[in-house]
Design a protein around this motif. Sequence first.
Motif, short mmCIF file in Angstrom:
data_model
loop_
_atom_site.label_atom_id
_atom_site.label_comp_id
_atom_site.label_asym_id
_atom_site.label_seq_id
_atom_site.Cartn_x
_atom_site.Cartn_y
_atom_site.Cartn_z
N ILE A 233 -18.93 -4.53 38.10
CA ILE A 233 -18.56 -3.19 38.55
C ILE A 233 -19.20 -2.10 37.70
O ILE A 233 -18.93 -0.92 37.89
CB ILE A 233 -17.03 -3.02 38.56
N PRO B 116 -23.78 -0.81 40.68
CA PRO B 116 -22.65 -1.75 40.65
C PRO B 116 -22.65 -2.64 41.89
O PRO B 116 -23.05 -2.22 42.98
CB PRO B 116 -21.42 -0.84 40.63
N ASN C 252 -16.44 -2.65 42.86
CA ASN C 252 -15.64 -1.74 42.06
C ASN C 252 -14.27 -2.35 41.83
O ASN C 252 -13.89 -3.35 42.48
CB ASN C 252 -15.53 -0.36 42.71
N ASP D 72 -14.23 0.53 35.78
CA ASP D 72 -15.42 0.90 36.53
C ASP D 72 -16.36 1.72 35.66
O ASP D 72 -15.93 2.49 34.80
CB ASP D 72 -15.04 1.75 37.75
#
Length: 345
Positions: free
Chosen positions: A97, A142, A145, A174
């Motif tokens: 993430i 990423p 998440n 995150d």
Amino acid sequence: MSLALLDTSFLERRRSRVARLSELPQPAHIIVSNRSGLRPNEQVIPHGWSYGQPFGDLASANLAAENPYVCPPEMALMQMARTLSRPRLALLVDQVIGSYRILRPEAVPFYERLSGVSFERKGCGASAAGARASTTAYGLPPLSNLETVRSYVAAMPRAWGSRLLGRSLSLAADGLASPLEAQVYALAFCGRANGSAGIPKPLVNSRLEATGPARRLFGSSWIKPDYFWPDAGVAVEVTGFLWHGGRQGTADTSRRMKGYEAMGVRAMTLTSPEVYDLLVFEGVLRQLAGWLGHGMPDETPHFRQRRAWLRSEVLGVRKTRIQLPPENDDAWLDALLASYDATGA
């Protein structure tokens, strides 16, 4: 089954995700929802997944096998949950993430084809050991998440690894951009029940608009502090040696600190040796807690035990057997914690 995530920014649309699997050894085995309607062909062999994994959420995973399996990163994390401790699984979640990956050697050529990616190689050399050197890639999008991973776990409460993955999320965040940022986050900004310091959670790599003379010092109209508490006006920069080392790195860090000062933001830097030295790290955290107006509770023997365990897992310091202490005797804990000081710096 051991999985290592690969970047999948090129898998943007449903059809192109399947079509572009041609870059992988064929046939590629993909794990999809039972209701996806895919049929096997020379390039792709689909395998149904009864927990209703979204068809549009495919991501690649490279196996040390003749043919790779393709699955969502959330599923790969659940696979890894069966072989990793909770803190180490959280560090893997941070890679999924976040914007960095610690690469296996066979994955490096793939990432070298991507634009805008920087690399940090440790322990490189001509020896056999150099072939197994650690390589970290920075500047990646990423793969998922935190909320998506949490929802994925909630949708499959009985799947293998689901519970362990869900418990690890309390140590993840995150937007983390480096391994050191992830380590600091787990050790400082998570619940004390985990062995973390329990300092209030910051914004991670959030955009902060620069004002006045700070723009010239930052060299930009905005900046992204590694950790930022807007209500308290406090920022922390984790300074690794890749970007902040040497003469230029030192000058850049100095200008950034002056830029924060010009904006009325109290800022501090935190380096890898300071994180690995327990006494120094605890001193930095107490200073930070003071800036935030956060009271640090008294340390109990149980908390020290949990902290020692968390540091050993997150930092990879030398493991020491932990036994329950005699009643009202903290000497064994002091000796144990001293063994971690400066280890790995």
